[in-house]
Write a protein that holds these residues in place. Sequence first.
Motif, PDB file in Angstrom:
ATOM      1  N   VAL A  73      -1.496  -9.633  -3.404  1.00 57.87           N
ATOM      2  CA  VAL A  73      -1.662  -8.887  -2.156  1.00 57.87           C
ATOM      3  C   VAL A  73      -1.007  -9.680  -1.027  1.00 57.87           C
ATOM      4  O   VAL A  73      -1.262 -10.876  -0.872  1.00 57.87           O
ATOM      5  N   VAL A  74      -0.156  -9.003  -0.230  1.00 58.62           N
ATOM      6  CA  VAL A  74       0.498  -9.659   0.904  1.00 58.62           C
ATOM      7  C   VAL A  74       0.104  -9.024   2.239  1.00 58.62           C
ATOM      8  O   VAL A  74       0.568  -9.452   3.288  1.00 58.62           O
ATOM      9  N   GLY A  75      -0.747  -8.002   2.194  1.00 58.25           N
ATOM     10  CA  GLY A  75      -1.217  -7.370   3.418  1.00 58.25           C
ATOM     11  C   GLY A  75      -2.146  -6.220   3.105  1.00 58.25           C
ATOM     12  O   GLY A  75      -2.165  -5.715   1.982  1.00 58.25           O
ATOM     13  N   TYR A  76      -2.926  -5.825   4.105  1.00 62.90           N
ATOM     14  CA  TYR A  76      -3.819  -4.686   3.944  1.00 62.90           C
ATOM     15  C   TYR A  76      -4.227  -4.159   5.311  1.00 62.90           C
ATOM     16  O   TYR A  76      -4.131  -4.865   6.315  1.00 62.90           O
ATOM     17  N   ALA A  77      -4.663  -2.912   5.324  1.00 61.14           N
ATOM     18  CA  ALA A  77      -5.130  -2.278   6.560  1.00 61.14           C
ATOM     19  C   ALA A  77      -6.182  -1.235   6.190  1.00 61.14           C
ATOM     20  O   ALA A  77      -6.102  -0.607   5.129  1.00 61.14           O
ATOM     21  N   PRO A  78      -7.176  -1.043   7.045  1.00 60.44           N
ATOM     22  CA  PRO A  78      -8.206  -0.038   6.753  1.00 60.44           C
ATOM     23  C   PRO A  78      -7.663   1.381   6.913  1.00 60.44           C
ATOM     24  O   PRO A  78      -6.761   1.626   7.724  1.00 60.44           O
ATOM     25  N   VAL A  79      -8.208   2.293   6.119  1.00 61.37           N
ATOM     26  CA  VAL A  79      -7.943   3.727   6.270  1.00 61.37           C
ATOM     27  C   VAL A  79      -9.291   4.439   6.290  1.00 61.37           C
ATOM     28  O   VAL A  79     -10.275   3.941   5.738  1.00 61.37           O
ATOM     29  N   ILE A  80      -9.321   5.586   6.939  1.00 65.29           N
ATOM     30  CA  ILE A  80     -10.536   6.377   6.984  1.00 65.29           C
ATOM     31  C   ILE A  80     -10.382   7.609   6.099  1.00 65.29           C
ATOM     32  O   ILE A  80      -9.265   7.974   5.720  1.00 65.29           O
ATOM     33  N   LYS A  81     -11.497   8.210   5.768  1.00 65.71           N
ATOM     34  CA  LYS A  81     -11.482   9.438   4.976  1.00 65.71           C
ATOM     35  C   LYS A  81     -10.611  10.465   5.677  1.00 65.71           C
ATOM     36  O   LYS A  81     -10.697  10.653   6.889  1.00 65.71           O
ATOM     37  N   GLY A  82      -9.745  11.117   4.900  1.00 64.41           N
ATOM     38  CA  GLY A  82      -8.852  12.128   5.443  1.00 64.41           C
ATOM     39  C   GLY A  82      -7.414  11.634   5.454  1.00 64.41           C
ATOM     40  O   GLY A  82      -7.042  10.742   4.706  1.00 64.41           O
ATOM     41  N   THR A  83      -6.621  12.224   6.331  1.00 62.84           N
ATOM     42  CA  THR A  83      -5.211  11.867   6.426  1.00 62.84           C
ATOM     43  C   THR A  83      -5.006  10.845   7.528  1.00 62.84           C
ATOM     44  O   THR A  83      -5.433  11.041   8.659  1.00 62.84           O
ATOM     45  N   ASN A  84      -4.360   9.746   7.164  1.00 63.63           N
ATOM     46  CA  ASN A  84      -4.034   8.654   8.083  1.00 63.63           C
ATOM     47  C   ASN A  84      -2.515   8.578   8.177  1.00 63.63           C
ATOM     48  O   ASN A  84      -1.843   8.417   7.159  1.00 63.63           O
ATOM     49  N   ASN A  85      -1.968   8.681   9.378  1.00 65.00           N
ATOM     50  CA  ASN A  85      -0.521   8.617   9.565  1.00 65.00           C
ATOM     51  C   ASN A  85      -0.121   7.267  10.148  1.00 65.00           C
ATOM     52  O   ASN A  85      -0.835   6.697  10.965  1.00 65.00           O
ATOM     53  N   ASN A  86       1.058   6.776   9.706  1.00 57.93           N
ATOM     54  CA  ASN A  86       1.632   5.524  10.220  1.00 57.93           C
ATOM     55  C   ASN A  86       0.634   4.369  10.178  1.00 57.93           C
ATOM     56  O   ASN A  86       0.306   3.767  11.194  1.00 57.93           O
ATOM     57  N   VAL A  87       0.171   4.069   8.978  1.00 57.59           N
ATOM     58  CA  VAL A  87      -0.781   2.973   8.777  1.00 57.59           C
ATOM     59  C   VAL A  87       0.003   1.675   8.617  1.00 57.59           C
ATOM     60  O   VAL A  87       0.778   1.532   7.671  1.00 57.59           O
ATOM     61  N   SER A  88      -0.195   0.722   9.533  1.00 54.98           N
ATOM     62  CA  SER A  88       0.516  -0.561   9.502  1.00 54.98           C
ATOM     63  C   SER A  88      -0.378  -1.672   8.993  1.00 54.98           C
ATOM     64  O   SER A  88      -1.530  -1.789   9.413  1.00 54.98           O
ATOM     65  N   ALA A  89       0.177  -2.495   8.114  1.00 53.76           N
ATOM     66  CA  ALA A  89      -0.519  -3.671   7.602  1.00 53.76           C
ATOM     67  C   ALA A  89       0.269  -4.908   8.005  1.00 53.76           C
ATOM     68  O   ALA A  89       1.488  -4.970   7.795  1.00 53.76           O
ATOM     69  N   ILE A  90      -0.406  -5.881   8.596  1.00 54.33           N
ATOM     70  CA  ILE A  90       0.232  -7.143   8.949  1.00 54.33           C
ATOM     71  C   ILE A  90       0.449  -7.934   7.663  1.00 54.33           C
ATOM     72  O   ILE A  90      -0.475  -8.080   6.849  1.00 54.33           O
ATOM     73  N   LEU A  91       1.661  -8.428   7.482  1.00 59.54           N
ATOM     74  CA  LEU A  91       1.978  -9.214   6.291  1.00 59.54           C
ATOM     75  C   LEU A  91       1.392 -10.614   6.437  1.00 59.54           C
ATOM     76  O   LEU A  91       1.531 -11.250   7.484  1.00 59.54           O
ATOM     77  N   GLN A  92       0.750 -11.086   5.387  1.00 58.05           N
ATOM     78  CA  GLN A  92       0.090 -12.387   5.421  1.00 58.05           C
ATOM     79  C   GLN A  92       0.956 -13.503   4.864  1.00 58.05           C
ATOM     80  O   GLN A  92       0.550 -14.660   4.840  1.00 58.05           O
ATOM     81  N   GLU A  93       2.142 -13.134   4.396  1.00 62.74           N
ATOM     82  CA  GLU A  93       3.118 -14.122   3.962  1.00 62.74           C
ATOM     83  C   GLU A  93       4.506 -13.532   4.122  1.00 62.74           C
ATOM     84  O   GLU A  93       4.656 -12.332   4.320  1.00 62.74           O
ATOM     85  N   LYS A  94       5.505 -14.382   4.053  1.00 59.53           N
ATOM     86  CA  LYS A  94       6.894 -13.950   4.277  1.00 59.53           C
ATOM     87  C   LYS A  94       7.343 -12.980   3.184  1.00 59.53           C
ATOM     88  O   LYS A  94       7.108 -13.205   2.002  1.00 59.53           O
ATOM     89  N   VAL A  95       7.958 -11.904   3.611  1.00 56.44           N
ATOM     90  CA  VAL A  95       8.573 -10.938   2.708  1.00 56.44           C
ATOM     91  C   VAL A  95      10.051 -10.878   3.078  1.00 56.44           C
ATOM     92  O   VAL A  95      10.393 -10.716   4.250  1.00 56.44           O
ATOM     93  N   GLU A  96      10.903 -11.046   2.090  1.00 52.48           N
ATOM     94  CA  GLU A  96      12.350 -11.079   2.310  1.00 52.48           C
ATOM     95  C   GLU A  96      12.966  -9.697   2.124  1.00 52.48           C
ATOM     96  O   GLU A  96      12.434  -8.856   1.386  1.00 52.48           O
TER      97      GLU A  96
END
Length: 143
Positions: A73-96
Motif C-alpha cells: 500500500v502506498v496511499g489511501y483515502a476514505p470513501v463514503i457509501k454511495g458515489t464518490n467523485n475525484n477521490v485523492s489519496a496522498i502517496l506515502q512513498e515516492k512513485v516514479e
Amino acid sequence: MNTTTLKTLKALSLTIALAGTASLASAAHHGVAVEGMDQDVSHGAVAASMVKSEANGWLVVHRTDSNMKPGPVVGYAPVIKGTNNNVSAILQEKVESGDMLMLMLHGEAGGMKTGVFEYTLGAKEDGPIKVDGKLVMDVITAK
C-alpha cells in the motif's frame, strides 16, 4: 436502404451497445466500482475519478506490475457509501513515472477502530471488497 435493413442495423447497434455495457451493468448491480486514469503523480497524490461503494470504506493505492497482483500500500483515502467523485489519496512513498498502481476499494469492517485505516497486506482488517470473487479495482500508470 429498405425498412428491413434499417431495422436490422438498429437491432445490431443495440446488441453491440448492450454487450459493451454488460460489465458496467454487473458492477452497477452490485453497487461498487473504481474508475481511474493514467495521471501525473509528481505532486504526491493519486486520484480515482470515481469510487462507488455500498458502505463507508477506503480507496487504497497498491503498487502492482504486469502480473496485476496487489502489492504494498502506498496511499489511501476514505470513501463514503454511495458515489464518490475525484477521490485523492496522498502517496506515502515516492512513485516514479511509469509505475503501475492499483486503485482498490477496501471496506471498513473487521478493524478495531472506525475511521482508521488498519489494513496491512494480506490482513482481514479493512480488507479488499470482492464481487463474485474479483477485486473491485482499476489499474493506472503514473506519469
